[in-house]
Every structure is written in C-alpha cells, then in structure tokens.
Design a protein around this motif. Structure first.
Motif, PDB file in Angstrom:
ATOM      1  N   UNK A  78       0.768  -1.116  -0.192  1.00  0.00           N
ATOM      2  CA  UNK A  78       0.200  -0.167  -0.338  1.00  0.00           C
ATOM      3  C   UNK A  78       0.958   1.253   0.100  1.00  0.00           C
ATOM      4  N   UNK A  79       1.689   1.357  -0.711  1.00  0.00           N
ATOM      5  CA  UNK A  79       2.808   2.193  -0.879  1.00  0.00           C
ATOM      6  C   UNK A  79       2.506   3.317  -2.185  1.00  0.00           C
ATOM      7  N   UNK A  80       1.647   3.062  -2.880  1.00  0.00           N
ATOM      8  CA  UNK A  80       1.151   3.697  -4.231  1.00  0.00           C
ATOM      9  C   UNK A  80       0.020   4.262  -4.082  1.00  0.00           C
ATOM     10  N   UNK A  81      -0.254   5.690  -4.117  1.00  0.00           N
ATOM     11  CA  UNK A  81      -1.419   6.066  -4.254  1.00  0.00           C
ATOM     12  C   UNK A  81      -2.267   5.837  -5.519  1.00  0.00           C
ATOM     13  N   UNK A  82      -3.715   5.756  -5.518  1.00  0.00           N
ATOM     14  CA  UNK A  82      -4.478   5.643  -6.572  1.00  0.00           C
ATOM     15  C   UNK A  82      -4.407   6.779  -7.433  1.00  0.00           C
ATOM     16  N   UNK A  83      -4.642   6.873  -8.614  1.00  0.00           N
ATOM     17  CA  UNK A  83      -4.700   7.691  -9.583  1.00  0.00           C
ATOM     18  C   UNK A  83      -5.924   9.015  -9.235  1.00  0.00           C
ATOM     19  N   UNK A  84      -5.099   9.889  -9.374  1.00  0.00           N
ATOM     20  CA  UNK A  84      -6.003  11.040  -9.120  1.00  0.00           C
ATOM     21  C   UNK A  84      -7.337  11.293 -10.126  1.00  0.00           C
ATOM     22  N   UNK A  85      -7.438  10.365 -11.047  1.00  0.00           N
ATOM     23  CA  UNK A  85      -8.246  10.441 -11.928  1.00  0.00           C
ATOM     24  C   UNK A  85      -9.428   9.408 -11.775  1.00  0.00           C
ATOM     25  N   UNK A  86      -9.253   8.647 -10.761  1.00  0.00           N
ATOM     26  CA  UNK A  86     -10.021   7.660 -10.173  1.00  0.00           C
ATOM     27  C   UNK A  86     -11.310   8.381  -9.894  1.00  0.00           C
ATOM     28  N   UNK A  87     -12.513   7.781  -9.953  1.00  0.00           N
ATOM     29  CA  UNK A  87     -13.656   8.416  -9.369  1.00  0.00           C
ATOM     30  C   UNK A  87     -13.898   8.229  -7.812  1.00  0.00           C
ATOM     31  N   UNK A  88     -13.771   9.016  -6.921  1.00  0.00           N
ATOM     32  CA  UNK A  88     -13.890   8.757  -5.668  1.00  0.00           C
ATOM     33  C   UNK A  88     -12.609   8.628  -5.107  1.00  0.00           C
ATOM     34  N   UNK A  89     -11.337   8.499  -5.840  1.00  0.00           N
ATOM     35  CA  UNK A  89      -9.984   8.560  -5.327  1.00  0.00           C
ATOM     36  C   UNK A  89      -9.730   6.928  -4.913  1.00  0.00           C
ATOM     37  N   UNK A  90     -10.632   5.925  -5.236  1.00  0.00           N
ATOM     38  CA  UNK A  90     -10.290   4.904  -4.768  1.00  0.00           C
ATOM     39  C   UNK A  90     -10.034   3.933  -5.671  1.00  0.00           C
ATOM     40  N   UNK A  91      -9.478   2.876  -5.542  1.00  0.00           N
ATOM     41  CA  UNK A  91      -8.981   1.619  -6.486  1.00  0.00           C
ATOM     42  C   UNK A  91      -8.566   0.346  -5.811  1.00  0.00           C
ATOM     43  N   UNK A  92      -8.817  -0.642  -6.548  1.00  0.00           N
ATOM     44  CA  UNK A  92      -8.264  -2.193  -6.155  1.00  0.00           C
ATOM     45  C   UNK A  92      -6.960  -2.065  -5.634  1.00  0.00           C
ATOM     46  N   UNK A  93      -6.663  -3.320  -5.341  1.00  0.00           N
ATOM     47  CA  UNK A  93      -5.218  -3.771  -4.642  1.00  0.00           C
ATOM     48  C   UNK A  93      -4.196  -3.634  -5.897  1.00  0.00           C
ATOM     49  N   UNK A  94      -4.694  -3.681  -7.096  1.00  0.00           N
ATOM     50  CA  UNK A  94      -4.012  -3.750  -8.510  1.00  0.00           C
ATOM     51  C   UNK A  94      -3.971  -2.372  -9.035  1.00  0.00           C
ATOM     52  N   UNK A  95      -4.505  -1.369  -8.419  1.00  0.00           N
ATOM     53  CA  UNK A  95      -4.551  -0.046  -8.761  1.00  0.00           C
ATOM     54  C   UNK A  95      -5.597   0.335  -9.707  1.00  0.00           C
TER      55      UNK A  95
END
Length: 199
Positions: A78-95
C-alpha cells in the motif's frame, strides 16, 4: 550399503528444518499489530487497512498488508496512491479504479487521456442533408407560386388606376340602382296620383 544409507539420512535431516518451516510446522512467534520482521522491529505501512479495532496487520517476513489497503492506496504494501483520475479516489489492490475514471481519462489505471477518432461524416448524414435541402426548396417554390397566382386576384379587387377600391365601386353602383328605382317608383306613383285626380 550402510554408508549410502547414512548419507541419505544426513541429507534428509539437513533439509528437514527448511521443509518444516515452509509447511508451517515450525512456527515463528507472531508480531504485535502494526509490526513485522524477523525480530518484529519494522512497522507496517500506515496505509494498510485496519481491522475493526483499528489494528494493522502485515505479513511477518515481507510486510505485505494482510487486510488490503486503506482507500486511496494500492499494491502489496500500500505504498502507491490511486490515480487522481479515479472516481472517488479509490482503487483495487492492483491500482484499477474501483468506480471508473474521471472525465476524459481511460486505461487500466486512468492515466491515459481518451483519444477520440476524428469525426467522419456518416453516409446517412449526407442523405438527410439532401432531403432537408429538397424540402426547403419545395416550400420556397410552392410559396413563390402561391404569391404569383394570388397577386392577380388581389390586384383585381383594387382599382390601381383611380385608387378606389371595389367596395367603393359597388356602393356607387348600388346608389345608381337605387336612384333609378326611385325614379321608376316616383313615375308609377305620379301616374297613379294623376289617375286619381282625373277621376
């Protein structure tokens, strides 16, 4: 024969601790929540998801987050932030974005701007344009024909030479008719009056 048997036995004993460790027979003492490492002296990443008691657990030897990542982070630790272009700023474990990408972004991690192909006019659009032009031309031709044929009728109702309308001409005709009728009636009345006088 005894020598070879002993050698095999010694080799088996040499590999035994490795086999027992991999299979889980030899257990290491677990670390306290939030810690990992052989001596439990390393801290789990704060971006690891916590349990209901707000405890973070990670794998003792690798530090991999056992419960996944907190919202907004991904990869094993969990060292990489999800993309700022993700809706809600959330992503799965694979990004990959959990709810898809914002705006004009796409791709697995919503990092790629969407590229739209150049607009190629559809053949049907050309047919529709021709039909619309044809209808407009028909309306114009019919309108011009109505104006052309209606104008003589309208000018027949107006006396353009004298500026008098047909209504004025009809009124004069009616007055002259009334005058001649009155003259006839007067003549008839006058003759009957004379007859009465003669009698």
């Amino acid at each position: 024969m005894r020598k070879s048997t002993m050698v095999i036995l010694v080799k088996s004993i040499t590999w035994l601790p490795f086999i027992l460790t991999v299979s889980g027979v030899i257990c290491d003492n677990p670390c306290d929540p939030g810690l990992y490492g052989k001596r439990c002296d390393k801290r789990c990443n704060d971006n690891c998801r916590s349990d209901m008691n707000r405890n973070i657990y990670c794998e003792k030897h690798s530090g991999i987050c056992l419960l996944g990542c907190a919202p907004g982070w991904y990869n094993d630790k969990c060292t990489i932030p999800c993309s700022k272009n993700c809706i809600g700023g959330v992503c799965y474990q694979n990004g990959q974005c959990t709810y898809g990408c914002k705006g004009n972004y796409g791709g697995a991690l919503c990092h790629e701007p969407k590229v739209y192909p150049p607009h190629v006019p559809d053949e049907n659009n050309g047919h529709i344009i021709l039909i619309v032009i044809g209808v407009v031309l028909c309306i114009l031709v019919v309108g011009a024909a109505i104006i052309k044929f209606a104008r003589p009728r309208l000018s027949g109702h107006c006396n353009t030479n004298s500026g008098e309308s047909d209504a004025d001409a009809d009124e004069e005709e009616a007055m002259s008719f009334d005058g001649s009728l009155q003259t006839q009636l007067f003549t008839i009345h006058d003759s009957s009056y004379r007859r009465d006088l003669d009698v």
